[in-house]
Scaffold this motif. Sequence first.
Motif, PDB file in Angstrom:
ATOM      1  N   GLN A   3     -42.199  47.348  14.731  1.00 63.41           N
ATOM      2  CA  GLN A   3     -41.637  47.818  15.997  1.00 63.41           C
ATOM      3  C   GLN A   3     -42.597  47.584  17.158  1.00 63.41           C
ATOM      4  OE1 GLN A   3     -40.789  51.942  15.218  1.00 63.41           O
ATOM      5  NE2 GLN A   3     -38.676  51.543  14.642  1.00 63.41           N
ATOM      6  N   VAL A   4     -43.871  47.840  16.933  1.00 65.11           N
ATOM      7  CA  VAL A   4     -44.868  47.775  18.000  1.00 65.11           C
ATOM      8  C   VAL A   4     -45.432  46.375  18.180  1.00 65.11           C
ATOM      9  CG1 VAL A   4     -47.117  48.620  18.785  1.00 65.11           C
ATOM     10  CG2 VAL A   4     -45.490  50.187  17.708  1.00 65.11           C
ATOM     11  N   ASN A  37     -47.909  62.838   8.835  1.00 64.01           N
ATOM     12  CA  ASN A  37     -46.491  62.739   8.494  1.00 64.01           C
ATOM     13  C   ASN A  37     -46.088  63.822   7.494  1.00 64.01           C
ATOM     14  OD1 ASN A  37     -43.996  61.149   8.769  1.00 64.01           O
ATOM     15  ND2 ASN A  37     -44.280  60.729   6.608  1.00 64.01           N
ATOM     16  N   GLU A  87     -45.347  63.727  15.939  1.00 62.59           N
ATOM     17  CA  GLU A  87     -44.699  62.413  15.818  1.00 62.59           C
ATOM     18  C   GLU A  87     -45.522  61.365  16.557  1.00 62.59           C
ATOM     19  OE1 GLU A  87     -41.877  60.150  14.153  1.00 62.59           O
ATOM     20  OE2 GLU A  87     -41.473  62.294  14.194  1.00 62.59           O
ATOM     21  N   LYS A  90     -48.704  60.658  14.566  1.00 68.80           N
ATOM     22  CA  LYS A  90     -48.413  59.818  13.401  1.00 68.80           C
ATOM     23  C   LYS A  90     -48.320  58.346  13.801  1.00 68.80           C
ATOM     24  CE  LYS A  90     -44.398  58.797  12.208  1.00 68.80           C
ATOM     25  NZ  LYS A  90     -42.960  58.761  11.830  1.00 68.80           N
ATOM     26  N   THR A  91     -47.630  58.078  14.903  1.00 71.08           N
ATOM     27  CA  THR A  91     -47.478  56.699  15.367  1.00 71.08           C
ATOM     28  C   THR A  91     -48.815  56.099  15.764  1.00 71.08           C
ATOM     29  OG1 THR A  91     -45.223  57.115  16.151  1.00 71.08           O
ATOM     30  CG2 THR A  91     -46.374  55.216  17.090  1.00 71.08           C
ATOM     31  N   ARG A  92     -49.615  56.853  16.518  1.00 70.48           N
ATOM     32  CA  ARG A  92     -50.915  56.340  16.961  1.00 70.48           C
ATOM     33  C   ARG A  92     -51.820  56.037  15.775  1.00 70.48           C
ATOM     34  NH1 ARG A  92     -52.432  57.240  22.393  1.00 70.48           N
ATOM     35  NH2 ARG A  92     -50.535  57.158  23.656  1.00 70.48           N
ATOM     36  N   VAL A  95     -50.447  52.761  13.817  1.00 72.26           N
ATOM     37  CA  VAL A  95     -50.598  51.433  14.439  1.00 72.26           C
ATOM     38  C   VAL A  95     -52.015  51.166  14.937  1.00 72.26           C
ATOM     39  CG1 VAL A  95     -48.187  51.426  15.140  1.00 72.26           C
ATOM     40  CG2 VAL A  95     -49.929  52.204  16.761  1.00 72.26           C
ATOM     41  N   ASN A 127     -36.217  59.631  22.075  1.00 67.83           N
ATOM     42  CA  ASN A 127     -36.217  60.295  20.771  1.00 67.83           C
ATOM     43  C   ASN A 127     -35.102  61.331  20.694  1.00 67.83           C
ATOM     44  OD1 ASN A 127     -37.715  60.961  18.134  1.00 67.83           O
ATOM     45  ND2 ASN A 127     -37.610  62.950  19.132  1.00 67.83           N
ATOM     46  N   THR A 188     -40.913  54.500  19.753  1.00 66.47           N
ATOM     47  CA  THR A 188     -42.180  54.083  19.145  1.00 66.47           C
ATOM     48  C   THR A 188     -43.001  53.238  20.101  1.00 66.47           C
ATOM     49  OG1 THR A 188     -41.137  54.104  16.968  1.00 66.47           O
ATOM     50  CG2 THR A 188     -43.232  52.949  17.154  1.00 66.47           C
ATOM     51  N   GLN A 191     -44.581  55.527  22.623  1.00 68.44           N
ATOM     52  CA  GLN A 191     -45.665  56.302  22.030  1.00 68.44           C
ATOM     53  C   GLN A 191     -46.942  55.482  21.910  1.00 68.44           C
ATOM     54  OE1 GLN A 191     -43.971  57.487  18.293  1.00 68.44           O
ATOM     55  NE2 GLN A 191     -43.042  59.344  19.103  1.00 68.44           N
ATOM     56  N   ALA A 192     -46.788  54.182  21.623  1.00 68.77           N
ATOM     57  CA  ALA A 192     -47.945  53.346  21.302  1.00 68.77           C
ATOM     58  C   ALA A 192     -48.387  52.409  22.410  1.00 68.77           C
ATOM     59  CB  ALA A 192     -47.642  52.520  20.048  1.00 68.77           C
TER      60      ALA A 192
END
Length: 254
Positions: A3-4, A37, A87, A90-92, A95, A127, A188, A191-192
Amino acid sequence: MMQVHGSKSEKMNIYGGFRQMVKEGGIRSLWRGNGTNVIKIAPETAVKFWAYEQVIVITCGILGTFERFVSGSMAGATAQTLIYPMEVLKTRLAVGKTGQYSGMFDCAKKILKHEGMGAFYKGYVPNLLGIIPYAGIDLAVYELLKSHWLDNFAKDSVNPGVVVLLGCGALSSTCGQLASYPLALVRTRMQAQAMVEGAAQLNMVGLFRRIISKEGIPGLYRGITPNFMKVLPAVGISYVVYENMRQTLGVIQK
């Protein structure tokens, strides 16, 4: 990761993504961010099912398709609002590069120091917009499929069994993901993007325009294949445990 980072390399696929992660950070990198997570999934799932059960109690168990959709959406939105900062963490962590963060608390401290409190709610709007169709369709389809099986195929038991529950959970989650995935992807990215893009921080509309202009409509579904591959073990098991815990705790089947 797809995704990122997928937009930067059209050749990124599942196999290439695994190879890249293992090469960059070893086998352990495949579980990067999983601690966060696991911590967030307990309150998130508990609140979602609790909120859904409250609607059933309020309506005395009389729920049509629309009522199931609305109650599922409300339950999902409530759960996501409460756990959303985790959330983002978790994403940070997922990736980020190996060694960039020493753990969840280090990640939170660095985000707070460099980006402020608002960073913990980046991507919250897409989201929330995404969780409404996802949770609504997910729970509504699950209950409809389970009720259909009980009405037409069950004999003397109100327990559909593990295989049926796995199937209902997998199908319902797949339907929900198809409807909400573009919003999940934009979430996502938001977030990133501070750590990956390094350029202008785009909002939801800006990211949609950028993705469509550079990658087309298929770009909104980048990474959906591994998302589908995790449905059966992740969501299916979740519903099986949920149903068995209801029986163990003596919750009356409606």
